[in-house]
Design a protein around this motif. Structure first.
Motif, PDB file in Angstrom:
ATOM      1  N   ALA A 177      38.028  31.987  38.744  1.00  0.00           N
ATOM      2  CA  ALA A 177      39.377  31.524  39.141  1.00  0.00           C
ATOM      3  C   ALA A 177      40.370  32.679  39.267  1.00  0.00           C
ATOM      4  CB  ALA A 177      39.891  30.459  38.172  1.00  0.00           C
ATOM      5  N   PRO A 178      40.493  33.563  38.266  1.00  0.00           N
ATOM      6  CA  PRO A 178      41.438  34.682  38.422  1.00  0.00           C
ATOM      7  C   PRO A 178      41.025  35.641  39.539  1.00  0.00           C
ATOM      8  CG  PRO A 178      40.779  34.452  36.121  1.00  0.00           C
ATOM      9  CD  PRO A 178      39.934  33.520  36.922  1.00  0.00           C
ATOM     10  N   TRP A 179      39.727  35.838  39.719  1.00  0.00           N
ATOM     11  CA  TRP A 179      39.251  36.722  40.786  1.00  0.00           C
ATOM     12  C   TRP A 179      39.685  36.163  42.145  1.00  0.00           C
ATOM     13  CZ3 TRP A 179      36.446  36.896  45.216  1.00  0.00           C
ATOM     14  CH2 TRP A 179      36.001  38.140  45.645  1.00  0.00           C
ATOM     15  N   LEU A 180      39.468  34.858  42.348  1.00  0.00           N
ATOM     16  CA  LEU A 180      39.894  34.228  43.606  1.00  0.00           C
ATOM     17  C   LEU A 180      41.398  34.374  43.808  1.00  0.00           C
ATOM     18  CD1 LEU A 180      37.867  30.878  43.537  1.00  0.00           C
ATOM     19  CD2 LEU A 180      37.508  32.790  45.113  1.00  0.00           C
ATOM     20  N   ALA A 181      42.164  34.152  42.747  1.00  0.00           N
ATOM     21  CA  ALA A 181      43.630  34.189  42.841  1.00  0.00           C
ATOM     22  C   ALA A 181      44.154  35.565  43.239  1.00  0.00           C
ATOM     23  CB  ALA A 181      44.247  33.752  41.516  1.00  0.00           C
ATOM     24  N   VAL A 182      43.445  36.608  42.868  1.00  0.00           N
ATOM     25  CA  VAL A 182      43.866  37.968  43.193  1.00  0.00           C
ATOM     26  C   VAL A 182      43.292  38.419  44.536  1.00  0.00           C
ATOM     27  CG1 VAL A 182      43.629  40.398  42.515  1.00  0.00           C
ATOM     28  CG2 VAL A 182      44.206  38.671  40.803  1.00  0.00           C
ATOM     29  N   GLU A 183      42.010  38.213  44.723  1.00  0.00           N
ATOM     30  CA  GLU A 183      41.319  38.783  45.876  1.00  0.00           C
ATOM     31  C   GLU A 183      41.500  38.005  47.176  1.00  0.00           C
ATOM     32  OE1 GLU A 183      39.620  41.827  46.135  1.00  0.00           O
ATOM     33  OE2 GLU A 183      40.722  42.014  44.259  1.00  0.00           O
ATOM     34  N   ILE A 184      41.447  36.686  47.134  1.00  0.00           N
ATOM     35  CA  ILE A 184      41.479  35.918  48.384  1.00  0.00           C
ATOM     36  C   ILE A 184      42.797  36.097  49.136  1.00  0.00           C
ATOM     37  CG2 ILE A 184      41.292  33.619  49.421  1.00  0.00           C
ATOM     38  CD1 ILE A 184      38.614  34.977  48.411  1.00  0.00           C
ATOM     39  N   PRO A 185      43.968  35.985  48.496  1.00  0.00           N
ATOM     40  CA  PRO A 185      45.203  36.220  49.266  1.00  0.00           C
ATOM     41  C   PRO A 185      45.245  37.614  49.891  1.00  0.00           C
ATOM     42  CG  PRO A 185      45.717  35.194  47.164  1.00  0.00           C
ATOM     43  CD  PRO A 185      44.265  35.562  47.122  1.00  0.00           C
ATOM     44  N   ASP A 186      44.751  38.607  49.151  1.00  0.00           N
ATOM     45  CA  ASP A 186      44.717  39.974  49.672  1.00  0.00           C
ATOM     46  C   ASP A 186      43.797  40.074  50.890  1.00  0.00           C
ATOM     47  OD1 ASP A 186      45.397  42.840  49.426  1.00  0.00           O
ATOM     48  OD2 ASP A 186      43.267  43.058  48.915  1.00  0.00           O
ATOM     49  N   LEU A 187      42.614  39.463  50.797  1.00  0.00           N
ATOM     50  CA  LEU A 187      41.674  39.491  51.921  1.00  0.00           C
ATOM     51  C   LEU A 187      42.223  38.736  53.126  1.00  0.00           C
ATOM     52  CD1 LEU A 187      38.316  38.949  49.975  1.00  0.00           C
ATOM     53  CD2 LEU A 187      39.105  41.069  51.052  1.00  0.00           C
ATOM     54  N   ILE A 188      42.971  37.668  52.880  1.00  0.00           N
ATOM     55  CA  ILE A 188      43.584  36.908  53.979  1.00  0.00           C
ATOM     56  C   ILE A 188      44.668  37.749  54.646  1.00  0.00           C
ATOM     57  CG2 ILE A 188      45.029  34.902  54.530  1.00  0.00           C
ATOM     58  CD1 ILE A 188      43.479  33.426  52.230  1.00  0.00           C
ATOM     59  N   GLU A 189      45.522  38.358  53.839  1.00  0.00           N
ATOM     60  CA  GLU A 189      46.619  39.175  54.382  1.00  0.00           C
ATOM     61  C   GLU A 189      46.093  40.359  55.194  1.00  0.00           C
ATOM     62  OE1 GLU A 189      49.775  38.141  54.303  1.00  0.00           O
ATOM     63  OE2 GLU A 189      49.003  36.422  53.201  1.00  0.00           O
ATOM     64  N   LYS A 190      44.939  40.900  54.801  1.00  0.00           N
ATOM     65  CA  LYS A 190      44.341  42.021  55.528  1.00  0.00           C
ATOM     66  C   LYS A 190      43.562  41.555  56.754  1.00  0.00           C
ATOM     67  CE  LYS A 190      43.864  45.069  51.524  1.00  0.00           C
ATOM     68  NZ  LYS A 190      42.916  45.619  50.537  1.00  0.00           N
TER      69      LYS A 190
END
Length: 164
Positions: free
Chosen positions: A143-156
């Motif tokens: 859950a914390p990994w998704l919360a940090v990484e997914i928005p970043d990957l989407i923005e990039k």
């Protein structure tokens, strides 16, 4: 270090008692019952709070787990396959959760799409053997990994929304 929301989530996931891994035959069956009870309770809590975010199932032996997880970002649902094997040294060793379709898309991931949990989650797991189980790995690892990484990957632009 742990926020109040995480503390509340954790307090609502039953702790496990049986110290057994896949090699422990009858004790493993008892451990699996505890794992399923904790997972069911965690999923129920998530549904009640409106934060349902994954589905898991296992093979008959309870050694291979697979399913889906999703992350909501800007009202769009991003869904990913999730999988992991139970290590033979479980519960001393935490499972390595993988999102295969994201393999190679972030530095916080190992070969095969295994998410990086080394710095934050694995020391916490080690201090809580045998009390932590799969539900705890999902809540405090994925859950914390998704919360940090997914928005970043989407923005990039590395992860894009797939309309179904």
């Amino acid at each position: 270090m742990v926020d109040e929301c995480t503390r509340k989530t954790l307090s609502n996931i039953p702790l496990l008692q049986t110290r057994a891994g896949p090699r422990d035959k009858d004790l493993w069956v008892q451990r699996l019952k505890e794992e399923y009870q904790a997972l069911i309770k965690y999923v129920q809590n998530n549904k009640e709070s409106g934060s349902d975010w994954f589905r898991l199932e296992s093979n008959k032996e309870g050694t291979r787990w697979f399913g889906k997880c999703w992350y909501m970002h800007n009202l769009l649902k991003y869904e990913f396959d999730v999988e992991f094997d139970i290590p033979v040294t479980y519960p001393t060793t935490a499972p390595e959760i993988a999102l295969p379709e994201l393999d190679g898309k972030t530095a916080k991931m190992y070969r095969g799409g295994k998410i990086c949990l080394t710095d934050h989650f694995k020391p916490l797991w080690a201090r809580n053997v045998p009390k932590f189980g799969i539900a705890h790995a999902m809540a405090l690892g994925l859950a914390p990994w998704l919360a940090v990484e997914i928005p970043d990957l989407i923005e990039k632009g590395i992860v894009t929304y797939k309309d179904k």
